[in-house]
Design a protein around this motif. Structure first.
Motif, PDB file in Angstrom:
ATOM      1  N   SER A 181      42.980  82.266  -7.695  1.00 37.25           N
ATOM      2  CA  SER A 181      42.756  81.146  -8.604  1.00 37.25           C
ATOM      3  C   SER A 181      44.029  80.325  -8.719  1.00 37.25           C
ATOM      4  CB  SER A 181      42.347  81.647  -9.985  1.00 37.25           C
ATOM      5  OG  SER A 181      41.123  82.360  -9.923  1.00 37.25           O
ATOM      6  N   CYS A 182      43.862  79.043  -8.951  1.00 40.42           N
ATOM      7  CA  CYS A 182      45.002  78.142  -9.115  1.00 40.42           C
ATOM      8  C   CYS A 182      44.719  77.264 -10.329  1.00 40.42           C
ATOM      9  CB  CYS A 182      45.202  77.297  -7.869  1.00 40.42           C
ATOM     10  SG  CYS A 182      46.517  76.067  -7.997  1.00 40.42           S
ATOM     11  N   ALA A 183      45.516  77.421 -11.368  1.00 41.00           N
ATOM     12  CA  ALA A 183      45.404  76.579 -12.558  1.00 41.00           C
ATOM     13  C   ALA A 183      46.120  75.259 -12.298  1.00 41.00           C
ATOM     14  CB  ALA A 183      46.013  77.294 -13.756  1.00 41.00           C
ATOM     15  N   VAL A 184      45.435  74.157 -12.594  1.00 40.08           N
ATOM     16  CA  VAL A 184      45.903  72.825 -12.205  1.00 40.08           C
ATOM     17  C   VAL A 184      45.951  71.916 -13.431  1.00 40.08           C
ATOM     18  CG1 VAL A 184      45.474  70.898 -10.641  1.00 40.08           C
ATOM     19  CG2 VAL A 184      44.687  73.189 -10.027  1.00 40.08           C
ATOM     20  N   PRO A 185      46.981  71.104 -13.586  1.00 36.49           N
ATOM     21  CA  PRO A 185      46.970  70.097 -14.658  1.00 36.49           C
ATOM     22  C   PRO A 185      45.788  69.145 -14.479  1.00 36.49           C
ATOM     23  CG  PRO A 185      49.172  70.341 -13.752  1.00 36.49           C
ATOM     24  CD  PRO A 185      48.253  71.107 -12.855  1.00 36.49           C
ATOM     25  N   ARG A 186      45.179  68.753 -15.586  1.00 37.02           N
ATOM     26  CA  ARG A 186      43.978  67.920 -15.507  1.00 37.02           C
ATOM     27  C   ARG A 186      44.220  66.621 -14.742  1.00 37.02           C
ATOM     28  NH1 ARG A 186      39.239  67.875 -18.140  1.00 37.02           N
ATOM     29  NH2 ARG A 186      39.923  69.459 -19.637  1.00 37.02           N
ATOM     30  N   SER A 187      45.372  66.017 -14.924  1.00 37.99           N
ATOM     31  CA  SER A 187      45.669  64.749 -14.259  1.00 37.99           C
ATOM     32  C   SER A 187      45.717  64.901 -12.745  1.00 37.99           C
ATOM     33  CB  SER A 187      47.007  64.193 -14.758  1.00 37.99           C
ATOM     34  OG  SER A 187      48.046  65.118 -14.492  1.00 37.99           O
ATOM     35  N   ILE A 188      46.093  66.058 -12.292  1.00 34.47           N
ATOM     36  CA  ILE A 188      46.139  66.346 -10.854  1.00 34.47           C
ATOM     37  C   ILE A 188      44.743  66.681 -10.347  1.00 34.47           C
ATOM     38  CG2 ILE A 188      47.043  67.919  -9.109  1.00 34.47           C
ATOM     39  CD1 ILE A 188      49.123  65.984 -10.227  1.00 34.47           C
ATOM     40  N   PHE A 189      44.032  67.507 -11.091  1.00 34.95           N
ATOM     41  CA  PHE A 189      42.715  68.003 -10.674  1.00 34.95           C
ATOM     42  C   PHE A 189      41.739  66.868 -10.440  1.00 34.95           C
ATOM     43  CE2 PHE A 189      39.799  71.536 -10.350  1.00 34.95           C
ATOM     44  CZ  PHE A 189      38.578  71.019 -10.706  1.00 34.95           C
ATOM     45  N   SER A 190      41.828  65.799 -11.244  1.00 31.76           N
ATOM     46  CA  SER A 190      40.840  64.726 -11.175  1.00 31.76           C
ATOM     47  C   SER A 190      41.080  63.749 -10.026  1.00 31.76           C
ATOM     48  CB  SER A 190      40.817  63.960 -12.497  1.00 31.76           C
ATOM     49  OG  SER A 190      42.074  63.365 -12.739  1.00 31.76           O
ATOM     50  N   ILE A 191      42.202  63.853  -9.364  1.00 31.35           N
ATOM     51  CA  ILE A 191      42.558  62.874  -8.329  1.00 31.35           C
ATOM     52  C   ILE A 191      42.895  63.527  -6.989  1.00 31.35           C
ATOM     53  CG2 ILE A 191      44.197  61.074  -7.667  1.00 31.35           C
ATOM     54  CD1 ILE A 191      44.604  60.496 -10.637  1.00 31.35           C
ATOM     55  N   TYR A 192      43.564  64.646  -7.023  1.00 36.09           N
ATOM     56  CA  TYR A 192      44.138  65.219  -5.814  1.00 36.09           C
ATOM     57  C   TYR A 192      43.156  66.074  -5.035  1.00 36.09           C
ATOM     58  CZ  TYR A 192      48.906  63.877  -7.109  1.00 36.09           C
ATOM     59  OH  TYR A 192      50.038  63.176  -7.399  1.00 36.09           O
ATOM     60  N   THR A 193      43.303  66.034  -3.728  1.00 32.79           N
ATOM     61  CA  THR A 193      42.666  67.032  -2.870  1.00 32.79           C
ATOM     62  C   THR A 193      43.420  68.342  -3.045  1.00 32.79           C
ATOM     63  OG1 THR A 193      41.837  65.480  -1.220  1.00 32.79           O
ATOM     64  CG2 THR A 193      42.290  67.724  -0.471  1.00 32.79           C
ATOM     65  N   MET A 194      42.681  69.396  -3.306  1.00 31.91           N
ATOM     66  CA  MET A 194      43.284  70.704  -3.513  1.00 31.91           C
ATOM     67  C   MET A 194      43.135  71.555  -2.269  1.00 31.91           C
ATOM     68  SD  MET A 194      44.464  70.361  -6.504  1.00 31.91           S
ATOM     69  CE  MET A 194      45.117  72.029  -6.523  1.00 31.91           C
ATOM     70  N   GLY A 195      44.099  72.427  -2.055  1.00 27.44           N
ATOM     71  CA  GLY A 195      44.020  73.258  -0.865  1.00 27.44           C
ATOM     72  C   GLY A 195      44.734  74.586  -1.031  1.00 27.44           C
ATOM     73  N   TRP A 196      44.477  75.450  -0.082  1.00 28.80           N
ATOM     74  CA  TRP A 196      45.171  76.732   0.010  1.00 28.80           C
ATOM     75  C   TRP A 196      45.815  76.829   1.387  1.00 28.80           C
ATOM     76  CZ3 TRP A 196      45.799  80.060  -3.983  1.00 28.80           C
ATOM     77  CH2 TRP A 196      44.963  79.905  -5.091  1.00 28.80           C
ATOM     78  N   TYR A 197      47.060  77.248   1.387  1.00 28.68           N
ATOM     79  CA  TYR A 197      47.809  77.496   2.605  1.00 28.68           C
ATOM     80  C   TYR A 197      48.324  78.927   2.555  1.00 28.68           C
ATOM     81  CZ  TYR A 197      47.880  72.470   3.577  1.00 28.68           C
ATOM     82  OH  TYR A 197      47.522  71.168   3.841  1.00 28.68           O
ATOM     83  N   SER A 217      35.442  72.557 -12.641  1.00 29.95           N
ATOM     84  CA  SER A 217      35.863  71.428 -13.466  1.00 29.95           C
ATOM     85  C   SER A 217      36.021  71.818 -14.931  1.00 29.95           C
ATOM     86  CB  SER A 217      34.843  70.293 -13.347  1.00 29.95           C
ATOM     87  OG  SER A 217      34.774  69.826 -12.021  1.00 29.95           O
ATOM     88  N   ALA A 218      35.262  72.779 -15.391  1.00 23.70           N
ATOM     89  CA  ALA A 218      35.350  73.193 -16.789  1.00 23.70           C
ATOM     90  C   ALA A 218      36.686  73.882 -17.078  1.00 23.70           C
ATOM     91  CB  ALA A 218      34.188  74.116 -17.133  1.00 23.70           C
ATOM     92  N   LYS A 219      37.136  74.681 -16.116  1.00 26.51           N
ATOM     93  CA  LYS A 219      38.382  75.429 -16.321  1.00 26.51           C
ATOM     94  C   LYS A 219      39.577  74.781 -15.631  1.00 26.51           C
ATOM     95  CE  LYS A 219      36.036  79.862 -16.898  1.00 26.51           C
ATOM     96  NZ  LYS A 219      35.917  81.263 -16.438  1.00 26.51           N
ATOM     97  N   ILE A 220      39.339  73.652 -14.962  1.00 30.70           N
ATOM     98  CA  ILE A 220      40.397  72.935 -14.229  1.00 30.70           C
ATOM     99  C   ILE A 220      41.136  73.912 -13.321  1.00 30.70           C
ATOM    100  CG2 ILE A 220      42.079  71.080 -14.436  1.00 30.70           C
ATOM    101  CD1 ILE A 220      41.574  71.050 -17.410  1.00 30.70           C
ATOM    102  N   THR A 221      40.360  74.593 -12.504  1.00 26.23           N
ATOM    103  CA  THR A 221      40.875  75.653 -11.644  1.00 26.23           C
ATOM    104  C   THR A 221      40.264  75.522 -10.262  1.00 26.23           C
ATOM    105  OG1 THR A 221      41.065  77.115 -13.566  1.00 26.23           O
ATOM    106  CG2 THR A 221      41.111  78.155 -11.403  1.00 26.23           C
ATOM    107  N   VAL A 222      41.049  75.891  -9.273  1.00 26.22           N
ATOM    108  CA  VAL A 222      40.573  75.953  -7.904  1.00 26.22           C
ATOM    109  C   VAL A 222      40.578  77.422  -7.473  1.00 26.22           C
ATOM    110  CG1 VAL A 222      40.973  75.234  -5.523  1.00 26.22           C
ATOM    111  CG2 VAL A 222      41.482  73.678  -7.403  1.00 26.22           C
ATOM    112  N   HIS A 223      39.507  77.832  -6.808  1.00 29.07           N
ATOM    113  CA  HIS A 223      39.388  79.224  -6.387  1.00 29.07           C
ATOM    114  C   HIS A 223      39.334  79.340  -4.874  1.00 29.07           C
ATOM    115  CE1 HIS A 223      38.616  80.441 -10.496  1.00 29.07           C
ATOM    116  NE2 HIS A 223      37.662  79.536 -10.595  1.00 29.07           N
ATOM    117  N   LEU A 224      39.755  80.481  -4.382  1.00 30.28           N
ATOM    118  CA  LEU A 224      39.560  80.831  -2.977  1.00 30.28           C
ATOM    119  C   LEU A 224      38.949  82.223  -2.959  1.00 30.28           C
ATOM    120  CD1 LEU A 224      39.984  79.939  -0.010  1.00 30.28           C
ATOM    121  CD2 LEU A 224      42.090  81.304  -0.051  1.00 30.28           C
TER     122      LEU A 224
END
Length: 115
Positions: free
Chosen positions: A21-37, A73-80
């Motif tokens: 899981s990756c916790a993300v600031p809301r301002s970033i989450f709504s605009i940025y492409t998220m990824g895992w490396y 979107s509810a938790k402003i989190t990205v999962h892998l």
């Protein structure tokens, strides 16, 4: 200072599963492409998976069919979600946010696949 905070790494046996899981600031989450490396010892950092704001995904060939990237979107989190893990998946996994020329990284979380 933008902070991406990963969690969920650990030690798992071959064939097992982990969810990062990756916790993300809301301002970033709504605009940025998220990824895992990921970066294995002695190797360069490589793309694992990305997901755009509108949910389009892209995967490295080595993880297709085994890994799934998603946005909550509810938790402003990205999962892998990582299934059928192999020893060659062992690496430090990094969360990434990218928008045009802006890019941010998390601190990384270790995933070790070993019996």
């Amino acid at each position: 200072q933008v902070q991406l905070v990963e969690s969920g790494g650990g030690l798992v046996q071959p064939g097992g599963s982990l969810r990062l899981s990756c916790a993300v600031p809301r301002s970033i989450f709504s605009i940025y492409t998220m990824g895992w490396y990921r970066q294995a010892p002695g190797k360069e950092r490589e793309l694992v998976a990305t997901i755009t704001v509108d949910g389009r995904t892209n995967y490295a060939d080595s993880v297709k069919g085994r890994f799934t990237v998603s946005r909550d979107s509810a938790k402003i989190t990205v999962h892998l979600q990582m299934n059928s893990l192999k020893p060659e998946d062992t690496a430090v996994y990094y969360c990434n946010a990218q928008f045009v020329d802006y890019q941010y990284w998390g601190q990384g979380t270790q995933v070790t696949v070993s019996s």
